[in-house]
Design a protein around this motif. Structure first.
Motif, PDB file in Angstrom:
ATOM      1  N   LEU A  19      15.084  -2.096   6.405  1.00 20.98           N
ATOM      2  CA  LEU A  19      15.056  -1.089   4.929  1.00 20.98           C
ATOM      3  C   LEU A  19      13.643  -0.377   5.230  1.00 20.98           C
ATOM      4  O   LEU A  19      12.659   0.034   6.293  1.00 20.98           O
ATOM      5  N   TRP A  20      13.985   1.359   4.431  1.00 22.48           N
ATOM      6  CA  TRP A  20      12.282   1.538   4.351  1.00 22.48           C
ATOM      7  C   TRP A  20      11.287   1.352   3.130  1.00 22.48           C
ATOM      8  O   TRP A  20      12.219   1.005   2.643  1.00 22.48           O
ATOM      9  N   GLU A  21       9.862   1.048   4.404  1.00 26.43           N
ATOM     10  CA  GLU A  21       9.344   0.043   3.015  1.00 26.43           C
ATOM     11  C   GLU A  21       7.368   0.934   3.131  1.00 26.43           C
ATOM     12  O   GLU A  21       7.608   1.784   3.681  1.00 26.43           O
ATOM     13  N   ILE A  22       7.148   0.709   2.389  1.00 32.73           N
ATOM     14  CA  ILE A  22       5.616   0.849   2.318  1.00 32.73           C
ATOM     15  C   ILE A  22       4.859  -0.365   2.964  1.00 32.73           C
ATOM     16  O   ILE A  22       5.537  -1.743   2.926  1.00 32.73           O
ATOM     17  N   VAL A  27       0.863  -1.011   0.153  1.00 28.58           N
ATOM     18  CA  VAL A  27       0.450  -0.358   0.240  1.00 28.58           C
ATOM     19  C   VAL A  27       0.810   0.907   0.164  1.00 28.58           C
ATOM     20  O   VAL A  27       1.336   1.206   1.042  1.00 28.58           O
ATOM     21  N   LEU A  28       0.887   2.127  -1.019  1.00 28.41           N
ATOM     22  CA  LEU A  28       1.640   3.502  -0.943  1.00 28.41           C
ATOM     23  C   LEU A  28       0.163   4.293  -0.780  1.00 28.41           C
ATOM     24  O   LEU A  28      -0.646   4.617  -1.357  1.00 28.41           O
ATOM     25  N   HIS A  48      15.981   0.429  -0.658  1.00 29.12           N
ATOM     26  CA  HIS A  48      16.087  -1.107  -1.734  1.00 29.12           C
ATOM     27  C   HIS A  48      14.847  -1.527  -2.058  1.00 29.12           C
ATOM     28  O   HIS A  48      14.532  -2.365  -2.829  1.00 29.12           O
ATOM     29  N   ASN A  49      13.793  -1.392  -0.884  1.00 32.68           N
ATOM     30  CA  ASN A  49      12.685  -2.307  -1.221  1.00 32.68           C
ATOM     31  C   ASN A  49      11.390  -2.228  -2.279  1.00 32.68           C
ATOM     32  O   ASN A  49      11.332  -1.008  -2.978  1.00 32.68           O
ATOM     33  N   ASN A  50      11.492  -3.536  -2.899  1.00 29.16           N
ATOM     34  CA  ASN A  50      10.896  -3.336  -4.679  1.00 29.16           C
ATOM     35  C   ASN A  50      10.096  -2.934  -4.549  1.00 29.16           C
ATOM     36  O   ASN A  50       9.025  -2.571  -4.750  1.00 29.16           O
ATOM     37  N   CYS A  51       8.412  -3.021  -3.545  1.00 32.36           N
ATOM     38  CA  CYS A  51       7.362  -2.068  -3.173  1.00 32.36           C
ATOM     39  C   CYS A  51       7.474  -0.703  -3.233  1.00 32.36           C
ATOM     40  O   CYS A  51       6.685  -0.090  -3.745  1.00 32.36           O
ATOM     41  N   GLY A  64       6.663   1.316  -5.958  1.00 33.21           N
ATOM     42  CA  GLY A  64       5.640   2.073  -6.135  1.00 33.21           C
ATOM     43  C   GLY A  64       5.026   3.954  -6.569  1.00 33.21           C
ATOM     44  O   GLY A  64       4.735   4.452  -6.381  1.00 33.21           O
ATOM     45  N   VAL A  65       6.182   4.297  -5.649  1.00 33.98           N
ATOM     46  CA  VAL A  65       6.522   5.537  -5.287  1.00 33.98           C
ATOM     47  C   VAL A  65       6.981   6.218  -7.766  1.00 33.98           C
ATOM     48  O   VAL A  65       6.711   6.782  -7.637  1.00 33.98           O
ATOM     49  N   LEU A  66       7.991   4.991  -8.288  1.00 29.40           N
ATOM     50  CA  LEU A  66       8.397   5.112  -8.943  1.00 29.40           C
ATOM     51  C   LEU A  66       6.467   5.719 -10.064  1.00 29.40           C
ATOM     52  O   LEU A  66       6.398   6.283 -11.031  1.00 29.40           O
TER      53      LEU A  66
END
Length: 208
Positions: free
Chosen positions: A75-78, A52-53, A171-174, A178-180
């Protein structure tokens, strides 16, 4: 030529499951190649995930910082989580994860993007939602444990996250996807043109 992923399944001569874990397993398939040769492919079998973004009115994204043992990093993640039940509605799973991890709910939900995280070695499919019109949930926070017990929460401006992604600091994939994807959607037809939250998901079919 249409640039679009398509379903296809090559012949499997033999298949086994040498390892079964709590949530995932490893499968070994002997796959027939186009030239007739047979090669062995090992891959992780995964139930699928949602992420979830969550975007607030100040153009900040709700992120959390969590230890991930395989990469030995925080890691910073959503917010994200597994589809625990086969056929589970991914929107309901995403709403649950946002509530449990951030104690937040949202009025507006849309599909931001669908991805396979590592299709060369895992069948995990992730649906990334965009959640807007956020508000704090009522009542006590969900009780967390294990890695989540050490989790930090923050709200970070979109531009700062984009900078961190492109600088190789996030680096977190989601989070990256999500951001891009959010930035790309804004530069295209706009966020209101995104797919509805209940859009079909062939990688993980579900009951609406």
């Amino acid at each position: 030529m249409t640039i679009k992923d398509t379903a296809e399944e090559w012949e499997v001569r033999a298949s086994g499951t040498p390892f079964t874990g709590k949530k995932t397993s490893v499968r070994t398939d002997d796959v027939v190649m186009p030239d007739g040769s047979v090669v062995r492919r090992d891959y992780q079998v995964h139930p699928g995930s949602v992420a979830v973004l969550a975007l607030d009115d100040a153009d900040r994204v709700l992120v959390l910082r969590q230890y991930r043992h395989p990469v030995r990093q925080k890691l910073w993640e959503i917010p994200a989580g597994l589809l625990d039940v086969p056929g589970e509605n991914p929107l309901l799973a995403a709403q649950r994860e946002l509530y449990e991890e951030a104690h937040v709910k949202a009025e507006d939900w849309r599909v931001l993007t669908d991805v396979y995280t590592t299709p060369g070695g895992c069948d995990e499919a992730v649906r990334v939602f965009l959640a807007r019109d956020l508000y704090e949930a009522e009542g006590q926070r969900f009780e967390v444990s294990d890695e989540e017990a050490d989790m930090e929460l923050a709200r970070v401006p979109v531009d700062e996250l984009v900078r961190g992604v492109l600088a190789g600091e996030l680096h977190n994939n989601c989070l990256v996807v999500g951001v891009l994807s959010l930035v790309a959607a804004r530069g295209g037809d706009g966020l209101d043109a995104l797919r509805p939250a209940e859009a079909p998901w062939p990688a993980r079919p579900f009951q609406a």
